[in-house]
Motif scaffolding. Structure first.
Motif, mmCIF file in Angstrom:
data_model
loop_
_atom_site.group_PDB
_atom_site.id
_atom_site.type_symbol
_atom_site.label_atom_id
_atom_site.label_comp_id
_atom_site.label_asym_id
_atom_site.label_seq_id
_atom_site.Cartn_x
_atom_site.Cartn_y
_atom_site.Cartn_z
ATOM 1 N N LEU A 78 0.974 -1.265 0.019
ATOM 2 C CA LEU A 78 0.041 -0.093 -0.061
ATOM 3 C C LEU A 78 0.782 1.243 -0.100
ATOM 4 N N LEU A 79 0.844 2.017 -0.782
ATOM 5 C CA LEU A 79 1.258 3.347 -1.032
ATOM 6 C C LEU A 79 0.591 4.541 -0.832
ATOM 7 N N SER A 126 6.339 7.507 -3.589
ATOM 8 C CA SER A 126 5.067 6.500 -3.885
ATOM 9 C C SER A 126 5.216 6.217 -5.563
ATOM 10 N N ILE A 127 5.556 6.930 -6.368
ATOM 11 C CA ILE A 127 5.318 6.741 -7.785
ATOM 12 C C ILE A 127 6.531 6.125 -8.064
ATOM 13 N N LEU A 159 3.279 -4.683 3.190
ATOM 14 C CA LEU A 159 3.799 -3.299 3.381
ATOM 15 C C LEU A 159 3.129 -2.230 3.279
ATOM 16 N N VAL A 160 3.164 -1.218 4.152
ATOM 17 C CA VAL A 160 2.827 0.155 3.791
ATOM 18 C C VAL A 160 3.969 1.104 4.059
ATOM 19 N N ILE A 161 4.273 1.890 2.638
ATOM 20 C CA ILE A 161 5.128 2.812 2.849
ATOM 21 C C ILE A 161 4.565 4.041 3.614
#
Length: 333
Positions: A160-161, A168-169, A226-228
């Motif tokens: 998840l971004l 993010s991109i 994962l979440v950034i």
């Protein structure tokens, strides 16, 4: 040569100036900078929010790319004419792990026609990349890479971004090359469509769905790996909701605030791993360059402006209106 310096913190602290051509000392190289790119950190530095004890005046920006025009007498690793990009940490590499000197903050940056950098603070540009593309790599792309590495993400994993800025991109592009599943959030449906065109598997408008963490959990069939995490106070609870058991959170910022109320039992039952990420080492950067070259990934540049418009773009970073990276064209050709 033209350059821009930060003399005071606040809304009007930059000055455009000119200086003579620099010469390298022992262990240094001089680079003719062709392009630089912006990070949210540059806005924070300008406002005095990043480190109010930074020594001023300061040439800002950590991320740039250009051509070597001269080298110190002892430098054998680089030659005049080499195409190079800057490295974020000047003292985090296989021989040094101090992490005390970052380009564009603790040491002079690249918003200048000619930059002097220690040889440890540059790397060769992948052959297929333009100077503009290479200028986007040192902070945002390396950050994305180390976030992904910290969670050992691979094919079939879900990530998840948050938002559609530089990290993010670039993470989206790297993850799709890994054949991972990517969910991305934004308040702009237009930006979400752009993310889909880059390969995002699912998109969520967080204004339309405040429970976006639960939606990401469902879309990933049991939670993301994962979440950034960039939001901090306003996003962290939803981030935890989105995770699978044993999932990872790579924390790279706290745009909405640094104080987060945590449900520790939820973190225990989900076996949550939290990583604080401060970009990465020179070796991380080298590893990423090899990956980018292998997959010929072209970073997304949302906007390019001349050096004369750089100051406005730095202050405008807080709007979050950009998609991908903002690049400053410093070449005179």
């Amino acid at each position: 040569m033209k350059l821009i310096e930060l003399h005071n913190f606040g809304d009007d602290g930059f000055q455009k100036t000119e200086r003579g051509m620099p010469s390298p000392c022992i262990g240094e190289v001089v680079i003719k900078v062709h392009a630089a790119s912006l990070n949210f950190r540059d806005f924070m530095i300008a406002k005095g929010l990043y480190n109010p004890n930074i020594e001023l005046p300061l040439v800002p920006l950590s991320d740039g790319a250009g051509e070597v025009v001269s080298v110190g007498n002892d430098v054998t690793e680089f030659n005049v004419g080499d195409r190079v990009m800057s490295v974020f940490w000047q003292d985090w590499n296989e021989n040094n792990s101090n992490r005390m000197v970052s380009t564009g903050s603790d040491a002079g940056g690249v918003l200048t026609e000619y930059a002097v950098l220690p040889k440890e603070a540059i790397l060769p540009i992948p052959e297929y990349m333009t100077y503009q593309e290479a200028s986007t790599i040192p902070c945002a792309a390396v950050t994305a890479w180390t976030c992904i590495k910290a969670a050992n993400i691979g094919s079939g994993d879900s990530v998840l971004l948050l938002g559609t800025g530089g990290v993010s991109i670039l993470a989206l592009q790297i993850l799709k090359a890994m054949d991972a599943n990517v969910i991305i959030t934004s308040s702009s449906n237009e930006k979400l469509e752009q993310a889909k065109e880059l390969g995002a598997d699912h998109t969520i408008n967080y204004n339309e769905n405040p429970e976006w963490g639960s939606e990401a959990f469902s879309l990933s069939n049991g939670g993301v790996n994962l979440v950034i995490e960039i939001g901090g106070e306003s996003t962290f609870p939803q981030t935890i909701n989105a995770l699978t058991i044993g999932g990872h959170i790579s924390v790279i910022g706290a745009l909405s605030g640094i104080n987060v109320e945590l449900n520790l039992m939820q973190m225990v039952f989900k076996n949550v791993h939290v990583h604080g990420i401060t970009v990465g080492s020179r070796e991380d950067h080298m590893e990423l360059n090899n990956f980018l070259e292998q997959h010929e990934i072209h970073p997304v540049i949302g906007k390019t402006v001349s050096i004369d418009k750089a100051i406005n773009e730095i202050y405008g970073m807080s709007s979050g209106s950009h998609f991908g990276k903002i690049v400053i064209d410093i070449s005179d050709d």
